[in-house]
Design an enzyme around this catalytic site. Structure first.
Site, PDB file in Angstrom:
ATOM      1  N   GLN A 159       0.770  -1.221   0.112  1.00  0.00           N
ATOM      2  CA  GLN A 159      -0.025  -0.014   0.146  1.00  0.00           C
ATOM      3  C   GLN A 159       0.958   1.363   0.070  1.00  0.00           C
ATOM      4  O   GLN A 159       1.477   1.520   1.045  1.00  0.00           O
ATOM      5  CB  GLN A 159      -1.078   0.129   1.332  1.00  0.00           C
ATOM      6  CG  GLN A 159      -1.745   1.231   1.519  1.00  0.00           C
ATOM      7  CD  GLN A 159      -2.468   1.748   0.386  1.00  0.00           C
ATOM      8  OE1 GLN A 159      -3.145   1.032  -0.352  1.00  0.00           O
ATOM      9  NE2 GLN A 159      -2.578   3.103   0.082  1.00  0.00           N
ATOM     10  N   GLN A 161       0.191   4.663  -1.234  1.00  0.00           N
ATOM     11  CA  GLN A 161      -0.287   6.045  -1.139  1.00  0.00           C
ATOM     12  C   GLN A 161      -0.444   5.978   0.569  1.00  0.00           C
ATOM     13  O   GLN A 161      -0.951   5.177   1.125  1.00  0.00           O
ATOM     14  CB  GLN A 161      -1.846   5.896  -1.452  1.00  0.00           C
ATOM     15  CG  GLN A 161      -2.289   7.480  -1.687  1.00  0.00           C
ATOM     16  CD  GLN A 161      -3.496   7.525  -2.325  1.00  0.00           C
ATOM     17  OE1 GLN A 161      -4.562   6.780  -2.591  1.00  0.00           O
ATOM     18  NE2 GLN A 161      -3.934   8.818  -2.747  1.00  0.00           N
ATOM     19  N   PRO A 303      -5.894  -2.716   4.308  1.00  0.00           N
ATOM     20  CA  PRO A 303      -6.295  -1.549   5.340  1.00  0.00           C
ATOM     21  C   PRO A 303      -7.392  -0.396   4.699  1.00  0.00           C
ATOM     22  O   PRO A 303      -7.868   0.374   5.321  1.00  0.00           O
ATOM     23  CB  PRO A 303      -4.982  -0.807   5.578  1.00  0.00           C
ATOM     24  CG  PRO A 303      -3.848  -1.049   4.506  1.00  0.00           C
ATOM     25  CD  PRO A 303      -4.298  -2.529   3.916  1.00  0.00           C
ATOM     26  N   GLY A 305     -10.821   0.255   1.832  1.00  0.00           N
ATOM     27  CA  GLY A 305     -11.973  -0.421   1.185  1.00  0.00           C
ATOM     28  C   GLY A 305     -11.231  -0.770  -0.468  1.00  0.00           C
ATOM     29  O   GLY A 305     -11.582  -1.923  -0.668  1.00  0.00           O
ATOM     30  N   MET A 307      -8.220   0.645  -3.143  1.00  0.00           N
ATOM     31  CA  MET A 307      -6.846   1.443  -3.703  1.00  0.00           C
ATOM     32  C   MET A 307      -6.910   1.257  -5.059  1.00  0.00           C
ATOM     33  O   MET A 307      -6.652   0.238  -5.836  1.00  0.00           O
ATOM     34  CB  MET A 307      -5.765   1.009  -2.862  1.00  0.00           C
ATOM     35  CG  MET A 307      -4.455   1.640  -3.372  1.00  0.00           C
ATOM     36  SD  MET A 307      -4.372   3.340  -2.808  1.00  0.00           S
ATOM     37  CE  MET A 307      -3.896   4.167  -4.296  1.00  0.00           C
ATOM     38  N   HIS A 332     -16.235   3.883  -7.346  1.00  0.00           N
ATOM     39  CA  HIS A 332     -14.960   4.795  -6.589  1.00  0.00           C
ATOM     40  C   HIS A 332     -13.807   4.603  -7.310  1.00  0.00           C
ATOM     41  O   HIS A 332     -13.239   5.667  -7.852  1.00  0.00           O
ATOM     42  CB  HIS A 332     -15.331   5.024  -5.300  1.00  0.00           C
ATOM     43  CG  HIS A 332     -14.402   5.823  -4.718  1.00  0.00           C
ATOM     44  ND1 HIS A 332     -14.619   7.089  -4.322  1.00  0.00           N
ATOM     45  CD2 HIS A 332     -12.997   5.782  -4.557  1.00  0.00           C
ATOM     46  CE1 HIS A 332     -13.486   7.938  -3.731  1.00  0.00           C
ATOM     47  NE2 HIS A 332     -12.500   6.861  -3.858  1.00  0.00           N
ATOM     48  N   GLU A 333     -13.493   3.487  -7.139  1.00  0.00           N
ATOM     49  CA  GLU A 333     -11.879   3.049  -7.860  1.00  0.00           C
ATOM     50  C   GLU A 333     -11.738   3.504  -9.191  1.00  0.00           C
ATOM     51  O   GLU A 333     -10.720   3.875  -9.569  1.00  0.00           O
ATOM     52  CB  GLU A 333     -11.656   1.908  -7.236  1.00  0.00           C
ATOM     53  CG  GLU A 333     -11.504   1.556  -5.703  1.00  0.00           C
ATOM     54  CD  GLU A 333     -10.850   2.687  -4.903  1.00  0.00           C
ATOM     55  OE1 GLU A 333     -10.178   3.471  -5.213  1.00  0.00           O
ATOM     56  OE2 GLU A 333     -11.500   2.781  -3.625  1.00  0.00           O
ATOM     57  N   GLU A 355      -9.944  12.950  -4.198  1.00  0.00           N
ATOM     58  CA  GLU A 355     -11.068  12.282  -3.676  1.00  0.00           C
ATOM     59  C   GLU A 355     -12.314  12.988  -3.685  1.00  0.00           C
ATOM     60  O   GLU A 355     -13.348  12.380  -3.829  1.00  0.00           O
ATOM     61  CB  GLU A 355     -10.641  12.051  -2.256  1.00  0.00           C
ATOM     62  CG  GLU A 355      -9.665  11.059  -1.930  1.00  0.00           C
ATOM     63  CD  GLU A 355      -9.691   9.751  -2.648  1.00  0.00           C
ATOM     64  OE1 GLU A 355     -10.617   9.378  -3.035  1.00  0.00           O
ATOM     65  OE2 GLU A 355      -8.506   8.939  -2.809  1.00  0.00           O
TER      66      GLU A 355
HETATM   67  N1  BES Z   1      -6.963   6.357  -2.761  1.00  0.00           N
HETATM   68  C1  BES Z   1      -8.046   5.926  -1.574  1.00  0.00           C
HETATM   69  C2  BES Z   1      -7.384   5.204  -0.596  1.00  0.00           C
HETATM   70  C3  BES Z   1      -6.263   6.081   0.008  1.00  0.00           C
HETATM   71  C4  BES Z   1      -6.517   7.326   0.201  1.00  0.00           C
HETATM   72  C5  BES Z   1      -5.285   5.252   0.331  1.00  0.00           C
HETATM   73  C6  BES Z   1      -5.376   8.117   0.743  1.00  0.00           C
HETATM   74  C7  BES Z   1      -4.219   5.963   1.028  1.00  0.00           C
HETATM   75  C8  BES Z   1      -4.135   7.403   1.502  1.00  0.00           C
HETATM   76  C9  BES Z   1      -9.234   5.178  -2.388  1.00  0.00           C
HETATM   77  O1  BES Z   1      -9.619   5.334  -3.494  1.00  0.00           O
HETATM   78  C10 BES Z   1     -10.501   5.393  -1.313  1.00  0.00           C
HETATM   79  O2  BES Z   1     -10.749   6.455  -1.454  1.00  0.00           O
HETATM   80  N2  BES Z   1     -10.843   4.280  -0.796  1.00  0.00           N
HETATM   81  C11 BES Z   1     -12.052   4.513  -0.040  1.00  0.00           C
HETATM   82  C12 BES Z   1     -13.410   3.815  -0.856  1.00  0.00           C
HETATM   83  C13 BES Z   1     -14.664   4.596  -0.625  1.00  0.00           C
HETATM   84  C14 BES Z   1     -14.589   5.981  -0.644  1.00  0.00           C
HETATM   85  C15 BES Z   1     -15.491   4.046  -1.763  1.00  0.00           C
HETATM   86  C16 BES Z   1     -11.949   3.480   1.327  1.00  0.00           C
HETATM   87  O3  BES Z   1     -10.999   2.440   1.322  1.00  0.00           O
HETATM   88  O4  BES Z   1     -12.587   3.475   2.004  1.00  0.00           O
HETATM   89 ZN    ZN Z   2     -10.661   7.371  -3.542  1.00  0.00          ZN
END
Ligand code: BES
Ligand code: ZN
Length: 670
Positions: A159, A161, A303, A305, A307, A332-333, A355
């Site tokens: 992971q 990001q 960790p 939902g 990525m 979303h992804e 986001e």
């Molecule tokens: N890119 C994000 C996850 C992320 C953000 C990881 C910042 C590390 C740092 C991913 O697109 C995301 O937003 N995941 C959400 C999904 C949900 C909003 C539908 C999650 O994991 O909850």
């Molecule tokens: Zn996102």
């Protein structure tokens, strides 16, 4: 020193009055989380050669950077590293002197490599670094075979990001710079990367027909589209592929990867919607640029939902519920392919561009493919998450802002919350409404994507383009509408309210709210046997409606113990396998720490979160485990700590770090 002068300049800028009302200078828009000199020298391509060793839990190999010289005569190139062992560096094939600086707690150790004199602006050179990751690389989780679904082979996944790619390889770990990459990964288990598979073929025999877990196979990948470093990703395990059916005459391909024991369920869960939504997004915005869009279902310690790793979205297995109720996360992804992976935020302060835009677009697609009611409902559900996040930062209001002015070396994960998602999506929705609705807004969105796809931008570049597009397409009237927006309040406002009171289509929330009202009214009834609640109350509700019901209920004062227990049993909330629902029930059950129900359910939640219950699965997704640990801690701090400590290694290092922070555990005493 670049970093020193940057800190100085940022400090001086902060002294200037009204700096937020004007566009900050380019100096202030340097990425505050990297120690590299990416403005002088920047990576264009990296070629990785890695050997994955499950016995030592180390990746060893090399990274060869093709560097572009952006200023005459740079004396060195600087890379970010975190817990890497650097063995050797060469520049254009010759041994080079390098120095690994002391470790900065958040940013890691800067790796300085001397460059020969005479390098001119516009030229390129190559640097090869031979190195090893460490057992404790923050990006990587090495799972024992018992922690996988099949329980036969170990597993590794990353992971990266926001700033952990540097613990996987020496990189200019900033989203301001985009790179293409090649990779040759040798391993005894199938290896997947966030790129296009070159060989062996994904749909050929698993592990190229060799013995899984025993024979070494080299997997070759190439990512031809420039991406930010945080989209680098690797997963290695007993993984199988199932392609989704070809969608109309599309050039791109989609499919799903999972362990063999879960591939059928994963295929069923996502095969209906993935290509359909990708095609819809193309209709609304523009062509999908990455060629392949695959999903990978990870073990439960993942960790997040989801990525949006390039070409290969990583997913939590908790989405596989058997009723396609949680495919929103995939929508979303895949939307990130345009907003985030296409147009990228320049650095952490502008994270909301990724986001917020993605959340807005994801919900717009829901309107097109389902109904306006579904779109409105998503905003309503988001409202609760936003309020909770804003409340959580009441003592650090800087993180309540949409644009966060991070100090140099500050940890962006500390600011991670629903705020950039929900405040961001609401700002764009408010814009859409202010300029005259979707008919005028969608053409603007297309131009936004066309203008910035492939680039990394700040909020200021986004806003400049917005104004200039509406200047050209509408003129004075539209500019007047844009000027009516309180930009300062949206960008830098603190507190728990949005600058504008937003209205949403609440059709789908009505029934859920009605039920919540009935429970609220029932609190004075002594004998739960006389209450007329039954399973049929929720029978026709989908997962999102049950979530809305529970979230509304949690805004009322805590229920008395007998009602809480009844709530848990009558709708089977305390035993549901759906983690989205179960963790919300625990939030309600733990709301009043002094109640007997809270004591009982703290014990149950503690077992559930580490998988010491009927589910047998750790709840590694931070959205579930962090609030659950915090809720348990409020009732019984010792229980929370005693539950976490022996299970720490089962959580991904990023989740473990943040749970420790939430529980007030100093690193050294865990
Ligand atoms: N890119 C994000 C996850 C992320 C953000 C990881 C910042 C590390 C740092 C991913 O697109 C995301 O937003 N995941 C959400 C999904 C949900 C909003 C539908 C999650 O994991 O909850
Ligand atoms: Zn996102």
């Amino acid at each position: 020193m670049l970093s020193l002068s940057r800190t100085l300049v940022q400090g001086l800028l902060a002294l200037l009055p009204f700096q937020h009302l004007h566009q900050p200078s380019t100096m202030a828009d340097l990425d505050p989380t990297t120690q590299t000199n990416y403005k002088q020298v920047s990576t264009e391509n990296v070629a990785f050669e890695w050997l994955v060793d499950f016995d030592t839990k180390i990746i060893s190999g090399s990274a060869t950077h093709t560097l572009k010289i952006k200023e005459d005569e740079p004396k060195e190139v600087i890379f970010d590293t975190l817990d890497l062992e650097i063995q050797e560096a060469t520049v254009a094939g010759n041994n080079a002197t390098f120095e690994l600086k002391p470790k900065h707690e958040v940013m890691g150790s800067a790796l300085h490599i001397s460059l020969p004199s005479g390098l001119k602006e516009g030229s390129t050179t190559t640097v090869t670094i031979t190195y090893k990751t460490s057992k404790h690389s923050t990006a990587l989780q090495w799972l024992a075979k018992e922690q996988t679904q099949g329980k036969r082979f170990p597993f590794l996944f990353s992971q990266c990001q926001p700033i952990y790619a540097r613990s996987l390889a020496p990189l200019q770990d900033t989203p301001s710079n985009k790179i293409t990459y090649d990779a040759k990964v040798t391993s005894v288990l199938p290896a997947l990367l966030s790129a296009i598979r070159v060989s062996p073929p994904a749909d050929g025999p698993a592990h190229d027909g060799k013995e899984i877990g025993k024979d070494l196979v080299t997997y070759t990948y190439r990512q031809p589209v420039p991406i930010p470093s945080y989209l680098l990703a690797i997963a290695v395990g007993d993984l199988r592929y199932r392609p989704f059916p070809q969608f109309e005459d599309k050039q791109w391909k989609t499919g799903v990867w999972a362990e063999p024991e879960g591939i059928e369920q994963a295929y069923w869960e996502f095969s209906e919607d993935t290509a359909r939504f990708l095609a819809e997004e193309e209709k609304v915005v523009s062509e999908y640029r990455f060629g392949v869009y695959d999903l990978l279902v990870l073990p439960p310690s993942f960790p997040y939902g989801g990525m949006e790793n390039a070409c290969l979205t990583f997913l939590t297995p908790t989405l596989v519920t058997g009723d396609r109720a949680l495919v929103d996360v995939v929508v979303h992804e895949l939307t990130h392919s345009w907003f985030g992976n296409g147009i990228t935020h320049a650095h952490a302060s502008h994270f909301w561009l990724n986001e917020g835009w993605t959340t807005y677009m994801e919900r717009l697609l829901q309107e097109y493919l389902h109904s306006p009611a579904v779109r409105g409902f998503q905003y309503i559900i988001g409202e609760k998450a936003l309020k909770d996040s804003l409340r959580g930062y009441e003592k650090t209001p800087k993180y309540q802002r949409l644009i966060i002015d991070f100090e140099y070396g500050e940890d962006p994960d500390v600011a991670y919350s629903s705020i950039p998602y929900e405040k961001g999506a609401n700002l764009i929705l408010h814009l859409e409404r202010t300029v005259g609705g979707l008919d005028v807004f969608v053409p603007y969105i297309r131009d936004y994507v066309k203008t910035f796809s492939g680039k990394s931008i700040t909020t200021w570049e986004w806003k400049d383009h917005l104004y200039s597009w509406f200047e050209k397409n509408g003129g004075a009237e539209k500019i007047k509408a844009l000027d009516s927006i309180d930009w300062n309040a949206w960008f830098y406002g603190e507190g728990i309210d949005l600058p504008v009171k937003m209205e949403y289509d609440s059709t789908l929330a009505k029934e859920a709210y009605g039920l919540a009202g009935r429970w609220d009214a029932a609190r004075s009834v002594e004998d739960v046997g006389r209450l007329h609640f039954s399973e049929s109350d929720v029978e026709k509700m989908d997962t999102n409606q049950i979530i809305a019901f529970l979230e509304r209920l949690s805004t009322y004062s805590a229920l008395p113990s007998n009602l809480t227990t009844h709530l848990g049993t009558v709708y089977k909330l305390s035993s549901t396998p759906n983690a989205e629902i179960r963790f919300r029930f625990y939030e309600i059950a733990l709301a009043d720490p002094s109640s007997p129900a809270a004591q009982t359910f703290a014990d149950e939640a503690a077992k559930w979160v580490v998988g010491n219950d009927d589910t047998g699965i750790i709840k590694g997704r931070m959205k579930f485990c962090r609030p659950t640990f915090r809720g348990i801690a409020k009732v019984n701090k010792t229980l929370a700590i005693d539950t976490f400590k022996p299970n720490k290694s089962a959580f991904h290092p990023i989740a473990a770090k943040l749970i420790e922070k939430d529980l007030g555990l100093a690193k050294h005493d865990v």
